[in-house]
Design a protein around this motif. Structure first.
Motif, PDB file in Angstrom:
ATOM      1  N   GLY A 139     -11.379  31.347   0.051  1.00 39.81           N
ATOM      2  CA  GLY A 139     -10.291  30.558  -0.510  1.00 39.81           C
ATOM      3  C   GLY A 139     -10.359  29.132  -0.020  1.00 39.81           C
ATOM      4  N   HIS A 140      -9.435  28.318  -0.506  1.00 41.74           N
ATOM      5  CA  HIS A 140      -9.385  26.909  -0.095  1.00 41.74           C
ATOM      6  C   HIS A 140      -7.943  26.560   0.256  1.00 41.74           C
ATOM      7  CE1 HIS A 140     -10.810  22.796   0.198  1.00 41.74           C
ATOM      8  NE2 HIS A 140      -9.701  22.409  -0.446  1.00 41.74           N
ATOM      9  N   ILE A 141      -7.758  25.861   1.361  1.00 38.23           N
ATOM     10  CA  ILE A 141      -6.428  25.487   1.848  1.00 38.23           C
ATOM     11  C   ILE A 141      -6.341  23.971   1.913  1.00 38.23           C
ATOM     12  CG2 ILE A 141      -4.751  25.754   3.711  1.00 38.23           C
ATOM     13  CD1 ILE A 141      -6.390  28.210   4.626  1.00 38.23           C
ATOM     14  N   ARG A 142      -5.262  23.424   1.363  1.00 36.68           N
ATOM     15  CA  ARG A 142      -5.051  21.972   1.372  1.00 36.68           C
ATOM     16  C   ARG A 142      -3.877  21.655   2.294  1.00 36.68           C
ATOM     17  NH1 ARG A 142      -3.754  21.402  -4.755  1.00 36.68           N
ATOM     18  NH2 ARG A 142      -2.484  23.177  -4.073  1.00 36.68           N
ATOM     19  N   ALA A 199     -10.537  25.043  13.509  1.00 35.94           N
ATOM     20  CA  ALA A 199     -11.867  25.541  13.888  1.00 35.94           C
ATOM     21  C   ALA A 199     -11.822  27.028  14.219  1.00 35.94           C
ATOM     22  CB  ALA A 199     -12.398  24.743  15.076  1.00 35.94           C
ATOM     23  N   THR A 200     -10.807  27.451  14.956  1.00 36.25           N
ATOM     24  CA  THR A 200     -10.670  28.869  15.302  1.00 36.25           C
ATOM     25  C   THR A 200     -10.429  29.711  14.059  1.00 36.25           C
ATOM     26  OG1 THR A 200      -9.786  28.308  17.489  1.00 36.25           O
ATOM     27  CG2 THR A 200      -9.350  30.528  16.663  1.00 36.25           C
ATOM     28  N   PHE A 201      -9.563  29.221  13.188  1.00 35.69           N
ATOM     29  CA  PHE A 201      -9.213  29.952  11.966  1.00 35.69           C
ATOM     30  C   PHE A 201     -10.436  30.116  11.059  1.00 35.69           C
ATOM     31  CE2 PHE A 201      -7.466  30.280   7.643  1.00 35.69           C
ATOM     32  CZ  PHE A 201      -6.505  31.260   7.806  1.00 35.69           C
ATOM     33  N   SER A 235     -12.631  27.360   2.921  1.00 36.89           N
ATOM     34  CA  SER A 235     -12.806  25.919   3.090  1.00 36.89           C
ATOM     35  C   SER A 235     -11.440  25.263   3.161  1.00 36.89           C
ATOM     36  CB  SER A 235     -13.625  25.327   1.937  1.00 36.89           C
ATOM     37  OG  SER A 235     -12.994  25.577   0.685  1.00 36.89           O
ATOM     38  N   MET A 236     -11.412  24.008   3.595  1.00 33.14           N
ATOM     39  CA  MET A 236     -10.124  23.365   3.824  1.00 33.14           C
ATOM     40  C   MET A 236     -10.210  21.872   3.571  1.00 33.14           C
ATOM     41  SD  MET A 236      -7.708  23.701   7.226  1.00 33.14           S
ATOM     42  CE  MET A 236      -7.570  25.471   6.983  1.00 33.14           C
ATOM     43  N   THR A 237      -9.126  21.296   3.070  1.00 32.71           N
ATOM     44  CA  THR A 237      -8.952  19.857   2.953  1.00 32.71           C
ATOM     45  C   THR A 237      -7.828  19.446   3.891  1.00 32.71           C
ATOM     46  OG1 THR A 237      -9.671  19.760   0.638  1.00 32.71           O
ATOM     47  CG2 THR A 237      -8.289  17.955   1.434  1.00 32.71           C
TER      48      THR A 237
END
Length: 306
Positions: free
Chosen positions: A95-98, A115-117, A125-127
């Motif tokens: 998934g992607h988290i913003r 980083a841990t998550f 992935s993350m923004t």
């Protein structure tokens, strides 16, 4: 062609093309040989031409069917990919988290949490977009981000929010006279140059009130927007400051020391998200992880009677 082809028909044709045998194809698909034959017969009716011939004891796709095979492979690979991703999403591994956050958070507490998550969820992935509270509010109202970390949030009908009070500490260079105290109060800072947040911020209002109530003048020296900037200046000997402990702990190895500040003057963080947009499972899990990461900084202040 007015009807919709079934995936099982396509799987049957591909299996027969790969193995040249209905028996082997049936074994691969986990069905009977007559079932494979029936799937191919139905497929031929749907497309309007024969899809296989018998040649030298083997089943071979017709020339027309050969034109379909590359597209069939792409479709089946895509469907497998969808199934794999769906499984990963269900297991919270994709998934992607913003996230929109205060600038200081992007370089202090948040990186360790992220980083841990992500280490445990390689498909996620993350923004991360840092900006001032006013901008974060605009983004969250416009549903441009899933989760916002801000302060000074007064509420909005299109947003859901929760607030947490973070313990504050007085920060000073290592070896400073304040290191001999268990807690620091306004009276202890009477002769100190104070580095503080913007005068129009809610936190400065609370800090200023603490000094006024103690009948101590707040010796304003440098005004900054971020707690991290205040810590940088303290490390360089420009004064002392009262900041969130979340930020202070990031500077321990750079010669900064700190003690709890009393009276209690917490930094209030607001965690916000769009009200009408249900968070994804992975976003909800990250929000829970972030809240849990704040627990060490929500502990009670020392009991000094202040």
């Amino acid at each position: 062609m007015t009807s919709i082809l079934r995936l099982r028909q396509l799987e049957a044709l591909l299996a027969v093309a790969n193995h040249g045998s209905m028996t082997v194809a049936a074994s691969e698909l986990g069905i009977s040989q007559p079932a494979v034959s029936r799937l191919l017969s139905d497929l031929a009716k749907e497309v309007g031409f024969a899809v296989y011939d018998r040649k030298d004891g083997q089943i071979v796709p017709t020339q027309e069917a050969c034109f379909l095979l590359p597209s069939i492979r792409q479709v089946l690979e895509l469907m497998q990919r969808i199934a794999d991703v769906s499984h990963e999403i269900t297991k919270r591994r994709a998934g992607h988290i913003r996230v929109a956050c205060l600038p200081g958070f992007a370089t202090s507490h948040l990186p360790d949490v992220v980083a841990t998550f992500l280490k445990e969820r390689p498909g996620v992935s993350m923004t991360i977009e840092p900006d001032r509270p006013e901008r974060i509010l605009e983004w969250m109202i416009g549903e441009q981000y899933d989760f916002g970390i801000t302060d000074g949030f007064a509420g909005h009908p299109s947003l859901e929010s929760s607030s947490v009070e973070i313990r504050t500490v007085c920060v000073f260079p290592r070896g400073h006279r304040l290191a001999g105290r268990d807690v620091v109060a306004p009276a202890d800072l009477l002769e100190e140059k104070i580095i503080h947040s913007r005068r129009d911020s809610e936190f400065f209002g609370r800090l200023s009130s603490a000094f006024q109530d103690a009948h101590v003048a707040l010796n304003s020296h440098i005004e900054v927007r971020q707690f991290t900037a205040a810590c940088e200046l303290v490390c360089r000997g420009a004064g002392v400051s009262v900041v969130s402990e979340l930020d202070a702990v990031q500077f321990r190895e750079r010669g900064l020391d700190f003690r709890p500040f009393l009276p209690r003057t917490p930094h209030v963080l607001s965690l916000v998200r769009p009200l009408l947009s249900r968070p994804s499972m992975i976003t909800a899990e990250f929000m829970t992880s972030f809240l849990k990461s704040l627990n060490p900084y929500l502990e009670c202040y020392p009991d000094t009677g202040l």
